[in-house]
Scaffold this motif. Sequence first.
Motif, short mmCIF file in Angstrom:
data_model
loop_
_atom_site.label_atom_id
_atom_site.label_comp_id
_atom_site.label_asym_id
_atom_site.label_seq_id
_atom_site.Cartn_x
_atom_site.Cartn_y
_atom_site.Cartn_z
N THR A 1 0.83 -1.21 0.00
CA THR A 1 0.00 0.00 0.00
C THR A 1 0.86 1.25 0.00
OG1 THR A 1 -1.76 -1.16 1.19
CG2 THR A 1 -1.80 1.24 1.27
N ASN A 2 1.91 1.26 0.81
CA ASN A 2 2.81 2.42 0.86
C ASN A 2 3.50 2.63 -0.48
OD1 ASN A 2 2.17 3.03 3.49
ND2 ASN A 2 3.93 1.98 4.36
N ARG A 3 3.88 1.55 -1.14
CA ARG A 3 4.54 1.67 -2.45
C ARG A 3 3.60 2.28 -3.47
NH1 ARG A 3 5.49 -3.18 -5.84
NH2 ARG A 3 5.59 -2.14 -7.81
N VAL A 4 2.36 1.84 -3.48
CA VAL A 4 1.37 2.38 -4.42
C VAL A 4 1.13 3.86 -4.14
CG1 VAL A 4 -1.08 2.28 -5.06
CG2 VAL A 4 0.24 0.18 -4.92
N MET A 5 1.01 4.22 -2.87
CA MET A 5 0.79 5.63 -2.51
C MET A 5 2.00 6.48 -2.92
SD MET A 5 -1.13 5.20 1.18
CE MET A 5 -0.76 6.85 1.67
N TYR B 1 -4.76 26.61 -21.89
CA TYR B 1 -5.00 25.26 -21.39
C TYR B 1 -3.74 24.40 -21.56
CZ TYR B 1 -7.17 20.64 -20.99
OH TYR B 1 -7.49 19.37 -20.61
N VAL B 2 -3.44 23.62 -20.53
CA VAL B 2 -2.32 22.67 -20.59
C VAL B 2 -2.78 21.35 -20.00
CG1 VAL B 2 0.02 22.16 -19.81
CG2 VAL B 2 -0.63 24.51 -20.24
N LYS B 3 -2.40 20.27 -20.64
CA LYS B 3 -2.69 18.94 -20.11
C LYS B 3 -1.39 18.15 -20.16
CE LYS B 3 -5.80 15.02 -20.72
NZ LYS B 3 -6.92 14.49 -21.50
N SER B 4 -1.07 17.47 -19.04
CA SER B 4 0.16 16.69 -18.99
C SER B 4 -0.06 15.37 -18.27
CB SER B 4 1.28 17.49 -18.30
OG SER B 4 1.05 17.51 -16.92
N ALA B 5 0.91 14.48 -18.45
CA ALA B 5 0.87 13.18 -17.78
C ALA B 5 2.19 12.95 -17.08
CB ALA B 5 0.61 12.07 -18.79
N GLY B 6 2.13 12.43 -15.88
CA GLY B 6 3.31 11.98 -15.14
C GLY B 6 3.30 10.47 -15.13
N ARG B 7 4.43 9.87 -15.48
CA ARG B 7 4.49 8.40 -15.61
C ARG B 7 5.68 7.82 -14.88
NH1 ARG B 7 4.48 9.79 -21.03
NH2 ARG B 7 2.37 10.02 -21.81
N ILE B 8 5.45 6.64 -14.34
CA ILE B 8 6.54 5.81 -13.84
C ILE B 8 6.58 4.59 -14.74
CG2 ILE B 8 7.44 4.48 -11.91
CD1 ILE B 8 5.91 6.38 -10.06
N VAL B 9 7.73 4.39 -15.37
CA VAL B 9 7.90 3.28 -16.31
C VAL B 9 8.92 2.32 -15.72
CG1 VAL B 9 8.55 2.66 -18.66
CG2 VAL B 9 7.44 4.86 -18.23
N GLU C 1 4.15 5.84 -5.37
CA GLU C 1 4.15 5.94 -6.83
C GLU C 1 3.12 6.95 -7.31
OE1 GLU C 1 3.49 1.93 -8.08
OE2 GLU C 1 5.62 1.39 -7.91
N ARG C 2 1.95 6.93 -6.70
CA ARG C 2 0.90 7.87 -7.08
C ARG C 2 1.33 9.32 -6.80
NH1 ARG C 2 -3.96 5.90 -4.47
NH2 ARG C 2 -3.96 4.41 -6.15
N GLU C 3 1.98 9.53 -5.66
CA GLU C 3 2.44 10.87 -5.32
C GLU C 3 3.54 11.34 -6.28
OE1 GLU C 3 4.17 13.31 -1.47
OE2 GLU C 3 3.42 11.27 -1.21
N ILE C 4 4.47 10.46 -6.60
CA ILE C 4 5.54 10.81 -7.54
C ILE C 4 4.97 11.12 -8.91
CG2 ILE C 4 7.52 9.87 -8.82
CD1 ILE C 4 8.25 8.34 -6.21
N ALA C 5 4.03 10.30 -9.38
CA ALA C 5 3.41 10.54 -10.69
C ALA C 5 2.64 11.86 -10.70
CB ALA C 5 2.50 9.38 -11.07
N THR C 6 2.03 12.22 -9.58
CA THR C 6 1.32 13.50 -9.48
C THR C 6 2.30 14.66 -9.60
OG1 THR C 6 -0.41 12.52 -8.10
CG2 THR C 6 -0.17 14.91 -8.01
N TYR C 7 3.42 14.58 -8.90
CA TYR C 7 4.43 15.64 -9.01
C TYR C 7 5.01 15.72 -10.43
CZ TYR C 7 4.47 16.52 -3.99
OH TYR C 7 4.12 16.87 -2.71
N LEU C 8 5.17 14.57 -11.07
CA LEU C 8 5.66 14.57 -12.45
C LEU C 8 4.65 15.26 -13.37
CD1 LEU C 8 7.07 10.94 -12.54
CD2 LEU C 8 8.42 13.03 -12.80
N ALA C 9 3.36 14.94 -13.20
CA ALA C 9 2.33 15.59 -14.01
C ALA C 9 2.32 17.10 -13.76
CB ALA C 9 0.96 14.99 -13.72
N TYR C 10 2.51 17.48 -12.50
CA TYR C 10 2.56 18.90 -12.17
C TYR C 10 3.76 19.58 -12.85
CZ TYR C 10 2.38 23.23 -9.55
OH TYR C 10 2.30 24.55 -9.20
N SER C 11 4.88 18.86 -12.94
CA SER C 11 6.05 19.39 -13.65
C SER C 11 5.71 19.63 -15.11
CB SER C 11 7.22 18.41 -13.56
OG SER C 11 7.66 18.29 -12.23
N GLY C 12 4.91 18.74 -15.71
CA GLY C 12 4.47 18.93 -17.08
C GLY C 12 3.59 20.18 -17.22
N ILE C 13 2.75 20.42 -16.24
CA ILE C 13 1.90 21.62 -16.24
C ILE C 13 2.79 22.86 -16.19
CG2 ILE C 13 0.21 22.96 -14.90
CD1 ILE C 13 -1.05 20.60 -16.34
#
Length: 137
Positions: free
Chosen positions: A41-45, A103-111, A47-59
């Motif tokens: 559960t902690n790992r998923v949380m 308008y800006v749309k971005s995606a944050g990804r962990i690959v 990853e979700r937080e990191i992907a959110t920050y990555l998407a925000y970086s795209g914004i």
Amino acid sequence: MRIKKMQSEKGNVLVMVLILSAIMIALGSALLFVLISEVKTNRVMEEREIATYLAYSGIEHGIKTIENTPEGEDPIMPAGAIVVYNNSNKQYEYQVIEISINYVKSAGRIVENGEVIREITMSASIDDNGNVRLIKQ
């Protein structure tokens, strides 16, 4: 007489030890299951937080692109994904997916090993005063 009494109690002690051992194994297994679940559960949380920050970086990247676009022209979409972190099997990246003057749309990804394991998409609208409103999708 005393020897006979001790011999009859030997079986009781063995049964008691077996019962206590079974209880300890059951409690240990339950504790191990809870710990493993918590780690996942902690790992998923995380990853979700990191992907959110990555998407925000795209914004932020998209907003800077809009700010640097000459008036009257359309902003140019950044090409491809921007890799922020890369090691042998894991990569963090963001990508501006859509961009216009307001308008800006971005995606944050962990690959991981070439497969997307977590992706968060975020968009932002920019009003005439330059105020930004984020929308996490």
